[in-house]
Motif scaffolding. Structure first.
Motif, PDB file in Angstrom:
ATOM      1  N   VAL A   1      28.754 144.019   8.347  1.00  0.00           N
ATOM      2  CA  VAL A   1      28.873 144.378   6.272  1.00  0.00           C
ATOM      3  C   VAL A   1      29.267 142.907   5.550  1.00  0.00           C
ATOM      4  CG1 VAL A   1      30.524 145.195   4.689  1.00  0.00           C
ATOM      5  CG2 VAL A   1      29.824 146.643   6.760  1.00  0.00           C
ATOM      6  N   GLY A   2      28.840 143.200   3.480  1.00  0.00           N
ATOM      7  CA  GLY A   2      28.319 141.711   3.128  1.00  0.00           C
ATOM      8  C   GLY A   2      27.986 141.107   3.140  1.00  0.00           C
ATOM      9  N   GLU A   3      27.081 140.825   3.719  1.00  0.00           N
ATOM     10  CA  GLU A   3      26.303 139.887   4.446  1.00  0.00           C
ATOM     11  C   GLU A   3      24.737 139.809   3.887  1.00  0.00           C
ATOM     12  OE1 GLU A   3      25.321 136.125   7.661  1.00  0.00           O
ATOM     13  OE2 GLU A   3      25.826 138.251   8.557  1.00  0.00           O
ATOM     14  N   GLN A   4      24.593 138.773   3.271  1.00  0.00           N
ATOM     15  CA  GLN A   4      23.466 139.122   2.472  1.00  0.00           C
ATOM     16  C   GLN A   4      22.857 140.564   2.078  1.00  0.00           C
ATOM     17  OE1 GLN A   4      21.281 136.545   1.637  1.00  0.00           O
ATOM     18  NE2 GLN A   4      22.534 134.873   3.205  1.00  0.00           N
ATOM     19  N   ALA A   5      23.514 140.846   0.728  1.00  0.00           N
ATOM     20  CA  ALA A   5      23.602 142.514   0.997  1.00  0.00           C
ATOM     21  C   ALA A   5      21.930 143.008   0.112  1.00  0.00           C
ATOM     22  CB  ALA A   5      24.448 142.625  -0.729  1.00  0.00           C
ATOM     23  N   ASP A   6      20.959 141.701  -0.396  1.00  0.00           N
ATOM     24  CA  ASP A   6      20.083 141.714  -1.117  1.00  0.00           C
ATOM     25  C   ASP A   6      18.809 142.150  -0.071  1.00  0.00           C
ATOM     26  OD1 ASP A   6      21.206 141.844  -3.728  1.00  0.00           O
ATOM     27  OD2 ASP A   6      20.529 139.744  -4.028  1.00  0.00           O
ATOM     28  N   ILE A   7      19.008 141.073   0.554  1.00  0.00           N
ATOM     29  CA  ILE A   7      17.845 141.748   1.462  1.00  0.00           C
ATOM     30  C   ILE A   7      17.756 142.420   3.077  1.00  0.00           C
ATOM     31  CG2 ILE A   7      17.316 139.687   4.165  1.00  0.00           C
ATOM     32  CD1 ILE A   7      18.072 137.153   3.093  1.00  0.00           C
ATOM     33  N   ILE A   8      20.004 143.065   3.302  1.00  0.00           N
ATOM     34  CA  ILE A   8      20.040 144.175   3.353  1.00  0.00           C
ATOM     35  C   ILE A   8      19.019 145.389   2.871  1.00  0.00           C
ATOM     36  CG2 ILE A   8      22.098 145.542   4.994  1.00  0.00           C
ATOM     37  CD1 ILE A   8      21.178 143.323   6.026  1.00  0.00           C
TER      38      ILE A   8
ATOM     39  N   GLU B   1      21.267 129.536   5.640  1.00  0.00           N
ATOM     40  CA  GLU B   1      21.163 129.654   4.576  1.00  0.00           C
ATOM     41  C   GLU B   1      19.810 128.287   4.340  1.00  0.00           C
ATOM     42  OE1 GLU B   1      21.181 130.275   1.395  1.00  0.00           O
ATOM     43  OE2 GLU B   1      22.735 131.956   2.214  1.00  0.00           O
ATOM     44  N   ASN B   2      18.563 128.513   4.023  1.00  0.00           N
ATOM     45  CA  ASN B   2      18.003 127.067   4.049  1.00  0.00           C
ATOM     46  C   ASN B   2      17.410 127.157   2.511  1.00  0.00           C
ATOM     47  OD1 ASN B   2      15.296 126.174   4.247  1.00  0.00           O
ATOM     48  ND2 ASN B   2      14.023 127.734   6.131  1.00  0.00           N
TER      49      ASN B   2
ATOM     50  N   PHE C   1      14.780 131.096   1.409  1.00  0.00           N
ATOM     51  CA  PHE C   1      14.732 132.281   1.962  1.00  0.00           C
ATOM     52  C   PHE C   1      15.410 132.119   3.330  1.00  0.00           C
ATOM     53  CE2 PHE C   1      13.894 136.459   4.368  1.00  0.00           C
ATOM     54  CZ  PHE C   1      14.275 137.283   3.525  1.00  0.00           C
ATOM     55  N   PRO C   2      17.008 132.943   3.603  1.00  0.00           N
ATOM     56  CA  PRO C   2      17.836 132.446   5.098  1.00  0.00           C
ATOM     57  C   PRO C   2      17.185 132.585   6.346  1.00  0.00           C
ATOM     58  CG  PRO C   2      18.483 134.536   3.997  1.00  0.00           C
ATOM     59  CD  PRO C   2      17.008 133.824   2.547  1.00  0.00           C
ATOM     60  N   ASN C   3      17.101 131.629   6.809  1.00  0.00           N
ATOM     61  CA  ASN C   3      16.593 131.426   8.124  1.00  0.00           C
ATOM     62  C   ASN C   3      17.400 133.118   8.715  1.00  0.00           C
ATOM     63  OD1 ASN C   3      14.678 129.701   7.617  1.00  0.00           O
ATOM     64  ND2 ASN C   3      16.816 128.216   8.879  1.00  0.00           N
TER      65      ASN C   3
ATOM     66  N   GLU D   1       8.940 140.056  -2.321  1.00  0.00           N
ATOM     67  CA  GLU D   1       9.777 141.319  -3.698  1.00  0.00           C
ATOM     68  C   GLU D   1      10.562 139.971  -4.799  1.00  0.00           C
ATOM     69  OE1 GLU D   1      11.504 144.815  -3.133  1.00  0.00           O
ATOM     70  OE2 GLU D   1       9.690 145.274  -2.105  1.00  0.00           O
ATOM     71  N   GLN D   2      10.999 139.453  -3.554  1.00  0.00           N
ATOM     72  CA  GLN D   2      12.435 138.093  -4.448  1.00  0.00           C
ATOM     73  C   GLN D   2      11.265 137.340  -5.719  1.00  0.00           C
ATOM     74  OE1 GLN D   2      14.965 136.901  -1.894  1.00  0.00           O
ATOM     75  NE2 GLN D   2      16.152 139.138  -1.720  1.00  0.00           N
ATOM     76  N   ALA D   3      10.466 136.995  -4.910  1.00  0.00           N
ATOM     77  CA  ALA D   3       9.357 135.878  -5.230  1.00  0.00           C
ATOM     78  C   ALA D   3       8.835 136.451  -6.079  1.00  0.00           C
ATOM     79  CB  ALA D   3       8.540 134.860  -4.089  1.00  0.00           C
TER      80      ALA D   3
END
Length: 426
Positions: free
Chosen positions: A58-65, A115-116, A121-123, A150-152
């Motif tokens: 919970v709380g990790e990479q909220a946008d990606i999730i 993080e990358n 975008f993270p691995n 979508e982020q791009a």
């Protein structure tokens, strides 16, 4: 002529009453039923447990999730479901909490993000006790690509028209050009590939099984000295063709049962849907493919049946039969394997040359007809060479049979066989 029909009917009755033959036919038919329903079974088992539960801290990479959750929510049958896991503290404590969720069977595996900065975008890494199945892996990969895209797009501030142009799918259709038709669509190509596989396997199995039956029966009659009684009432030539025709009809009956079981099950609605997902439709089978399958099956069968009968007639003991028929078996295997492994490049020079060699053409020319576009004269020439070879080998096999059934002891050499044929004036 009556005596030949007598031998043929006796051979058929003898095989049909054979318990091993009946059991083998039933087992093969059941295997075909199971094989025809395998795609449906896999779909049911795959979808029976619902989407695979995949955890995340919970709380990790909220946008990606949130992007992944939206992607899976938009699917009719999502392959994965994201499950939040309360995992706080140090990285080791978070990992321990996620592993405990797997032990408690709350999730099947969990995602971690590294993080990358170069990629922007993270691995993403998936951890589980069992290997990730291909369906779920593909779903996760596609979902992550969608989120990244979508982020791009948001960062590029594209207009709605530009977004539509970017995401509209490209329509690509594959059509195989034909000289005498409008061409084969992708579905027709997929069906042709499936039908070619099936016919090649059936021809190989039928040739090997029925050929061995013919050779074994002739050798068994010789080893038990029954042949000495038979030749006094039926000429060797009528024996040969009676046994070959009788075994052919029995083998054909066995083939009809096996293929019928498969076709009936493949025609069921649930299996039709599975086949269509693979690009195969039974209603798109071309009639000429069925005709050529029958032609090459019949001519190929009689070509090898005559060889097996001739070899069986010169062997006096059944234990020596396996070694005697080995060359025929190797030739059959060569034709079958060349056809199977050449399906990815059916127009190669090797395939073209082998399609005119009579021992290989039943397999290879049919493969070319199904997957390539050979000229009509090539097909006619191949069938003509094959038919002429059947007549020639039938004549030669009849001579060998007439001589071999009366020769006992060790297997004669080619020189001894020719000498005996001259002595018997056959």
């Amino acid at each position: 002529m009556n005596s030949m029909w007598t031998v043929m009917s006796f051979t058929m009755k003898n095989k049909l009453r054979n318990r091993a033959f009946v059991i083998t036919t039933i087992v093969l038919a059941l295997l075909m039923v199971v094989a025809a329903n395998v795609p449906t079974f896999l779909d049911k088992f795959a979808s029976g447990g619902g989407p695979k539960k995949i955890g995340y801290a919970v709380g990790e990479q909220a946008d990606i999730i949130s992007g992944l959750e939206a992607y899976f929510a938009g699917q009719e049958e999502p392959k994965a479901q994201l499950v939040p896991i309360e995992a706080s503290g140090t990285p080791d404590e978070q990992t321990a909490a996620l592993k405990q969720a797997i032990t408690d069977k709350k999730i099947r595996g969990y995602l971690t993000f590294t993080e990358n900065e170069e990629a922007g975008f993270p691995n993403v890494t998936y951890y589980s006790k069992k290997m990730l199945d291909s369906g779920t892996a593909e779903a996760l990969g596609t979902g992550l690509r969608e989120v990244k895209t979508e982020q791009a797009v948001k960062e590029a501030n594209l207009t709605q028209a530009q977004l539509s142009k970017l995401f509209d799918p490209v329509q690509l259709e594959s059509v195989q050009i034909s000289d005498n038709a409008n061409g084969k669509t992708a579905e027709e190509q997929g069906t042709a590939i499936g039908l070619t596989y099936v016919v090649l396997i059936l021809l190989f199995m039928s040739t090997m099984i029925t050929g061995q039956l013919i050779a074994t029966e002739i050798t068994a009659e010789k080893s038990s000295r029954v042949m000495e009684i038979i030749v006094t009432s039926v000429s060797p030539l009528k024996q040969l063709f009676g046994k070959v025709l009788g075994t052919f009809l029995v083998g054909l009956l066995q083939l009809v049962v096996i293929v019928g079981a498969a076709v009936i099950n493949l025609a069921l609605p649930q299996n039709q849907a599975s086949l269509q997902s693979l690009g195969i439709r039974l209603d798109s089978i071309e009639p000429n493919m069925i005709i050529f399958a029958i032609v090459f099956y019949l001519i190929g069968f009689f070509l090898y049946a005559m060889l097996f009968a001739a070899v069986g007639s010169i062997v006096s003991k059944t234990e020596d039969l396996g070694q005697a028929v080995m060359p025929i078996t190797l030739i059959t295997l060569a034709g079958f394997y060349i056809a199977i492994f050449s399906m990815t490049h059916p127009d190669s020079s090797l395939v073209t040359v082998c399609s005119f060699i009579p021992f290989f053409s039943p397999f290879i020319m049919f493969m070319r007809i199904g997957l390539a576009n050979p000229a009509w004269w090539e097909v006619v020439l191949s069938i003509g060479i094959l038919a002429a070879s059947v007549l020639l080998l039938g004549w030669l096999s009849a001579k060998i049979y007439r001589t071999g059934v009366l020769m006992y002891g060790k297997r004669p050499s080619v020189k001894e066989l020719i000498k005996a044929m001259k002595a018997y004036k056959v």
